[in-house]
Write a protein that holds these residues in place. Structure first.
Motif, PDB file in Angstrom:
ATOM      1  N   ILE A 197      -2.439 -10.741   6.716  1.00 43.65           N
ATOM      2  CA  ILE A 197      -2.691 -11.563   6.178  1.00 43.65           C
ATOM      3  C   ILE A 197      -3.860 -12.837   7.187  1.00 43.65           C
ATOM      4  CG2 ILE A 197      -1.931 -12.884   4.098  1.00 43.65           C
ATOM      5  CD1 ILE A 197       0.140 -10.633   3.470  1.00 43.65           C
ATOM      6  N   LEU A 198      -2.962 -13.275   7.088  1.00 42.27           N
ATOM      7  CA  LEU A 198      -3.508 -14.330   8.378  1.00 42.27           C
ATOM      8  C   LEU A 198      -4.494 -14.692   9.054  1.00 42.27           C
ATOM      9  CD1 LEU A 198      -0.002 -16.281   9.698  1.00 42.27           C
ATOM     10  CD2 LEU A 198      -1.401 -16.843   7.605  1.00 42.27           C
ATOM     11  N   ASN A 199      -4.693 -12.901  10.068  1.00 36.24           N
ATOM     12  CA  ASN A 199      -5.630 -12.747  10.821  1.00 36.24           C
ATOM     13  C   ASN A 199      -6.684 -12.545   9.324  1.00 36.24           C
ATOM     14  OD1 ASN A 199      -6.018 -12.477  13.757  1.00 36.24           O
ATOM     15  ND2 ASN A 199      -6.893 -10.574  12.469  1.00 36.24           N
ATOM     16  N   VAL A 200      -5.963 -12.094   8.381  1.00 29.58           N
ATOM     17  CA  VAL A 200      -7.683 -11.752   7.432  1.00 29.58           C
ATOM     18  C   VAL A 200      -7.989 -13.125   6.850  1.00 29.58           C
ATOM     19  CG1 VAL A 200      -8.595 -10.732   5.247  1.00 29.58           C
ATOM     20  CG2 VAL A 200      -7.306  -9.903   6.968  1.00 29.58           C
ATOM     21  N   VAL A 201      -7.007 -14.009   6.539  1.00 27.07           N
ATOM     22  CA  VAL A 201      -7.426 -15.154   6.776  1.00 27.07           C
ATOM     23  C   VAL A 201      -8.501 -16.185   7.495  1.00 27.07           C
ATOM     24  CG1 VAL A 201      -7.084 -17.539   5.743  1.00 27.07           C
ATOM     25  CG2 VAL A 201      -6.046 -15.898   4.575  1.00 27.07           C
TER      26      VAL A 201
ATOM     27  N   TYR B 169       4.109 -19.029   9.240  1.00 24.64           N
ATOM     28  CA  TYR B 169       4.546 -18.546  10.364  1.00 24.64           C
ATOM     29  C   TYR B 169       6.307 -19.292  10.050  1.00 24.64           C
ATOM     30  CZ  TYR B 169       0.419 -16.951  13.488  1.00 24.64           C
ATOM     31  OH  TYR B 169       0.411 -16.416  13.624  1.00 24.64           O
ATOM     32  N   ASN B 170       6.197 -20.407   9.599  1.00 19.63           N
ATOM     33  CA  ASN B 170       7.630 -20.908   9.053  1.00 19.63           C
ATOM     34  C   ASN B 170       8.233 -20.309   8.094  1.00 19.63           C
ATOM     35  OD1 ASN B 170       7.452 -24.225   9.186  1.00 19.63           O
ATOM     36  ND2 ASN B 170       6.335 -24.952   7.768  1.00 19.63           N
ATOM     37  N   ALA B 171       7.794 -18.905   6.931  1.00 16.87           N
ATOM     38  CA  ALA B 171       8.720 -17.787   7.000  1.00 16.87           C
ATOM     39  C   ALA B 171       9.565 -16.595   7.898  1.00 16.87           C
ATOM     40  CB  ALA B 171       7.467 -17.292   5.717  1.00 16.87           C
ATOM     41  N   CYS B 172       7.798 -16.735   8.933  1.00 24.97           N
ATOM     42  CA  CYS B 172       8.794 -15.875   9.337  1.00 24.97           C
ATOM     43  C   CYS B 172       9.505 -16.186  10.290  1.00 24.97           C
ATOM     44  CB  CYS B 172       7.503 -15.376  11.127  1.00 24.97           C
ATOM     45  SG  CYS B 172       6.422 -14.339  10.141  1.00 24.97           S
ATOM     46  N   ILE B 173       9.880 -17.863  10.774  1.00 21.79           N
ATOM     47  CA  ILE B 173      11.004 -18.162  11.697  1.00 21.79           C
ATOM     48  C   ILE B 173      12.531 -18.666  11.109  1.00 21.79           C
ATOM     49  CG2 ILE B 173      11.564 -21.034  12.685  1.00 21.79           C
ATOM     50  CD1 ILE B 173       8.011 -21.588  13.323  1.00 21.79           C
ATOM     51  N   CYS B 174      11.653 -18.867   9.656  1.00 25.71           N
ATOM     52  CA  CYS B 174      13.463 -19.348   9.189  1.00 25.71           C
ATOM     53  C   CYS B 174      13.976 -17.741   9.097  1.00 25.71           C
ATOM     54  CB  CYS B 174      12.676 -19.941   8.008  1.00 25.71           C
ATOM     55  SG  CYS B 174      11.907 -21.349   7.677  1.00 25.71           S
ATOM     56  N   TYR B 175      12.975 -16.613   8.342  1.00 28.70           N
ATOM     57  CA  TYR B 175      13.623 -15.313   8.631  1.00 28.70           C
ATOM     58  C   TYR B 175      14.625 -14.799   9.619  1.00 28.70           C
ATOM     59  CZ  TYR B 175      13.655  -9.572   8.249  1.00 28.70           C
ATOM     60  OH  TYR B 175      14.069  -8.952   8.162  1.00 28.70           O
ATOM     61  N   ALA B 176      14.115 -14.627  10.654  1.00 30.09           N
ATOM     62  CA  ALA B 176      14.758 -14.953  12.314  1.00 30.09           C
ATOM     63  C   ALA B 176      15.766 -15.568  11.952  1.00 30.09           C
ATOM     64  CB  ALA B 176      13.555 -15.623  12.990  1.00 30.09           C
ATOM     65  N   PHE B 177      15.530 -16.705  11.641  1.00 25.69           N
ATOM     66  CA  PHE B 177      16.972 -18.120  11.766  1.00 25.69           C
ATOM     67  C   PHE B 177      18.099 -17.081  10.562  1.00 25.69           C
ATOM     68  CE2 PHE B 177      15.315 -20.815  14.308  1.00 25.69           C
ATOM     69  CZ  PHE B 177      15.885 -21.393  14.572  1.00 25.69           C
TER      70      PHE B 177
ATOM     71  N   ILE C 143      11.913  -2.271  13.111  1.00 27.05           N
ATOM     72  CA  ILE C 143      11.190  -2.741  12.060  1.00 27.05           C
ATOM     73  C   ILE C 143      11.435  -4.052  10.924  1.00 27.05           C
ATOM     74  CG2 ILE C 143       9.500  -0.651  11.719  1.00 27.05           C
ATOM     75  CD1 ILE C 143      11.129   0.586   9.071  1.00 27.05           C
ATOM     76  N   MET C 144      13.389  -4.241  10.832  1.00 22.36           N
ATOM     77  CA  MET C 144      13.167  -5.262  10.388  1.00 22.36           C
ATOM     78  C   MET C 144      12.993  -6.417  11.129  1.00 22.36           C
ATOM     79  SD  MET C 144      15.465  -5.698   8.294  1.00 22.36           S
ATOM     80  CE  MET C 144      16.620  -4.405   8.630  1.00 22.36           C
ATOM     81  N   TYR C 145      12.643  -7.166  11.534  1.00 21.30           N
ATOM     82  CA  TYR C 145      11.527  -8.219  11.983  1.00 21.30           C
ATOM     83  C   TYR C 145       9.776  -7.973  12.076  1.00 21.30           C
ATOM     84  CZ  TYR C 145      10.807 -12.414  13.510  1.00 21.30           C
ATOM     85  OH  TYR C 145      10.134 -14.516  13.796  1.00 21.30           O
ATOM     86  N   ALA C 146       9.818  -6.602  13.921  1.00 23.59           N
ATOM     87  CA  ALA C 146       8.350  -6.805  13.333  1.00 23.59           C
ATOM     88  C   ALA C 146       7.780  -6.115  11.909  1.00 23.59           C
ATOM     89  CB  ALA C 146       8.357  -5.678  14.418  1.00 23.59           C
ATOM     90  N   GLY C 147       7.973  -5.758  10.844  1.00 21.85           N
ATOM     91  CA  GLY C 147       7.121  -4.827   9.978  1.00 21.85           C
ATOM     92  C   GLY C 147       6.770  -6.421   9.398  1.00 21.85           C
ATOM     93  N   PRO C 148       7.500  -7.340   8.575  1.00 25.68           N
ATOM     94  CA  PRO C 148       7.388  -8.165   7.463  1.00 25.68           C
ATOM     95  C   PRO C 148       6.348  -9.609   8.755  1.00 25.68           C
ATOM     96  CG  PRO C 148       9.913  -8.433   7.648  1.00 25.68           C
ATOM     97  CD  PRO C 148       9.369  -7.251   8.797  1.00 25.68           C
ATOM     98  N   LEU C 149       6.646  -9.253  10.101  1.00 28.82           N
ATOM     99  CA  LEU C 149       6.119 -10.329  11.243  1.00 28.82           C
ATOM    100  C   LEU C 149       4.482  -9.698  11.278  1.00 28.82           C
ATOM    101  CD1 LEU C 149       5.949 -12.539  13.448  1.00 28.82           C
ATOM    102  CD2 LEU C 149       6.012 -10.931  14.877  1.00 28.82           C
ATOM    103  N   PHE C 150       4.075  -7.919  11.023  1.00 26.06           N
ATOM    104  CA  PHE C 150       3.027  -7.927  11.394  1.00 26.06           C
ATOM    105  C   PHE C 150       2.294  -7.920  10.085  1.00 26.06           C
ATOM    106  CE2 PHE C 150       0.349  -3.977   9.851  1.00 26.06           C
ATOM    107  CZ  PHE C 150      -0.682  -3.693  11.124  1.00 26.06           C
TER     108      PHE C 150
END
Length: 588
Positions: free
Chosen positions: A376-380, A554-562, A364-371
């Motif tokens: 949130i983006l899907n609701v928007v 999406y940039n937050a997810c990409i940067c978190y992965a890096f 859940i380290m990466y999948a949790g924040p991504l979910f």
């Protein structure tokens, strides 16, 4: 005679079957007059790439019934919603002013088209799997005293198609600026929509027909920027390696010499990092979380390397509909075994029990924040009615993939890591009680070191990062895979060099808590990457809540992965360095 006729009939049927087999949309080969699939995809404002809507949201001429194309998981994740169209572009059949439909536009329809023209709406279609774009209408500002603005809807589209032999090579859509209808006022209008098709031969090969979509990256000005970015990164690496050699390694060599042959009094005076040999290999706090970070970082690093391999094999290329998203979902699930193995095997070097918690955290380290961000983006997106909104079936498919593929592979990797565990190698024995860390100056504390490590790495990739963001949030491909791969390797090298240098600085002031700090300093470049994405958005023409949410999310997810990847590289580089210097010290 009957046998001869039967043989003729058999030959005719055989030739007909061979002809139908050799020409089909599956192999992209057609005979004159054959049907070539054309699908309409989506519409949206030019300045907001993520804000796209289904083609039939605007009152265009639509077939009856509208049949959606069966799409892959990656196509749905990419926001593609392909449907059939009224346009008939048979292979090598020219058409001039062919009537598409007669349509009576009501006041509401006119208002929809006018809003689309005001926001520079474009449409996207696919012809023989080749994407192309066109605009809905145009705006004309009057130079009269009233200063009124006129809005016009294009009612004629010309398709220019290039072919080579029996294959489609290139397609463009042009709107005739003279064939328009005024939609400034909300009044009923009868519109006759027409289209033309012009076929021309070309010598371009079918294998290179997708190259034009990345042609922007080959322009001389962009090539110069790529090379300048590459040279800038190499210079930074050389300077850092020289600095590391002169300031760190030279002093380290003296320290090792004194710690080996010097007396205790001089050693206490000169060699600070040797004081903490009994604490430097002390296991960090929150071992489970630390091991989960290592596992997730190793997983994401493996995923990125696999993506580069697919690019080299030609599987991934620009506008290969949904392939990138499909590859990411598939590789993330398959590489979860790497996360389970790395986190469990590393944890078992510290303790024999409790490794299951580190494996769970790795899941859940990466999948949790991504979910969370994805939800949130899907609701928007749902509130806007955009194609980026995921259907319920797609959400369930992702959940099932995670539940029945990712989690089992994660658990399998954890079990393998536990079974093949090894002892933690520490050249020096760890004391029972930790040594007190003396107070240090502000520039030696974690925030300052993170800033230094992140800024130097970011300065080496800033120019190429501009091209990456322009490609992610635009319509042209400005990046070259080979250059991107080289820059990724350079970023890894910079992270390793800076992590080693900053770790040595920390140890020289008798601060033995370097484990977590090496992760933070290694991944700190991701903070600068995210800050630059905010700057990129502020300077662009993008606007609106939906586009802002998608860019930031999406940039937050990409940067978190890096952050996780580079943090893992920073720690392992520092660990190798620490083991080396303390192995060279004569244990007392």
């Amino acid at each position: 005679m009957s046998k001869v006729q039967a043989l003729k009939v058999t030959l005719i049927l055989l030739l007909t079957n061979l002809r139908s087999i050799s020409s089909s949309p599956d192999n992209h080969r057609y005979n004159v007059g054959d049907y070539v699939p054309l699908f309409v995809n989506k519409v949206g404002p030019l300045n907001n790439p993520s804000e796209t809507y289904q083609y039939n949201e605007l009152p265009f001429c639509l077939p009856d019934p509208v049949v959606p194309k069966k799409e892959s998981l990656g196509e749905v994740l990419s926001g593609d919603r392909l449907t059939n169209a009224l346009y008939k572009l048979n292979f090598r059949e020219d058409k001039i002013a062919e009537t598409l439909c007669h349509k009576k536009l009501e006041g509401d329809d006119v208002a929809k088209f006018r809003d689309a023209v005001m926001n520079d709406f474009y449409y996207q279609m696919y012809y023989d799997d080749l994407p192309f774009w066109g605009f809905v209408g145009k705006i004309e500002d009057s130079w009269t005293l009233e200063g009124t603005t006129k809005y016009f809807l294009f009612k004629h589209v010309q398709f220019d198609v290039l072919y080579n032999g029996n294959q489609v090579i290139e397609v463009h859509a042009f709107s005739d600026p003279d064939q328009v209808v005024d939609i400034t006022e909300d009044v009923e209008i009868d519109v006759k929509f027409t289209y033309s098709v012009i076929w021309n031969a070309t010598s371009a090969a079918f294998e290179t027909r997708m190259d034009r979509y990345s042609r922007a990256s080959s322009l001389p000005v962009h090539q110069q920027i790529h090379w300048f970015s590459f040279i800038n990164s190499i210079i930074i690496i050389v300077l850092l390696m020289g600095l590391l050699t002169l300031l760190f390694m030279r002093r380290l060599k003296n320290d090792l010499t004194m710690s080996t042959i010097g007396d205790d009094e001089e050693e206490d005076k000169e060699v600070g990092w040797k004081y903490i040999h009994g604490d430097v290999f002390r296991f960090p706090q929150n071992k489970s979380l630390f091991c989960a970070v290592m596992g997730t970082g190793a997983q994401l690093l493996t995923l990125v390397c696999c993506l580069f391999v697919l690019v080299c094999l030609g599987v991934l290329y620009p506008y290969n509909r949904g392939t990138l998203c499909t590859a990411i979902v598939t590789l993330y699930s398959l590489t979860s075994v790497v996360a389970g193995y790395t986190s469990a095997s590393f944890y078992c070097q510290f303790a024999q029990t409790g490794w299951e918690r580190s494996v769970l955290l790795a899941g859940i380290m990466y999948a949790g924040p991504l979910f969370v961000i994805g939800s949130i983006l899907n609701v928007v997106a749902v509130s806007y009615g955009a194609t980026a909104a995921l259907p319920f079936s797609t959400i369930m498919a992702i959940i099932l993939i995670y539940a029945f593929l990712t989690i089992p592979l994660l658990a399998l990797g954890g079990v393998i890591g536990y079974l093949f565990r090894s002892e933690f190698y520490a050249p020096c024995a760890t004391k029972r009680y930790p040594r007190e860390i003396p107070p240090v100056a502000w520039y030696r504390k974690t925030p300052c070191q993170m800033f230094l490590g992140g800024f130097l790495s970011f300065s080496a990739i800033a120019l190429e990062l501009q091209h990456i963001y322009a490609s992610l949030w635009g319509y042209k491909i400005f990046i070259v895979p080979s250059i991107l791969f080289v820059m990724f390797i350079i970023l890894i090298l910079l992270t390793a060099i800076l992590s080693v240098g900053l770790t040595y600085i920390q140890l020289s002031v008798e601060d033995h808590e370097w484990w977590w700090r090496s992760v933070l300093c290694g991944g700190s470049v991701a903070i600068f990457m995210f800050a630059y994405s905010i700057y990129f958005y502020a300077r662009s023409n993008m606007s609106g809540l939906l586009q802002l949410s998608f860019v930031m999310g999406y940039n937050a997810c990409i940067c978190y992965a890096f952050f996780l990847m580079l943090g893992t590289i920073g720690f392992y580089s520092s660990l190798t360095f620490v083991r080396y210097i303390y192995r060279a010290v004569k244990s007392e």
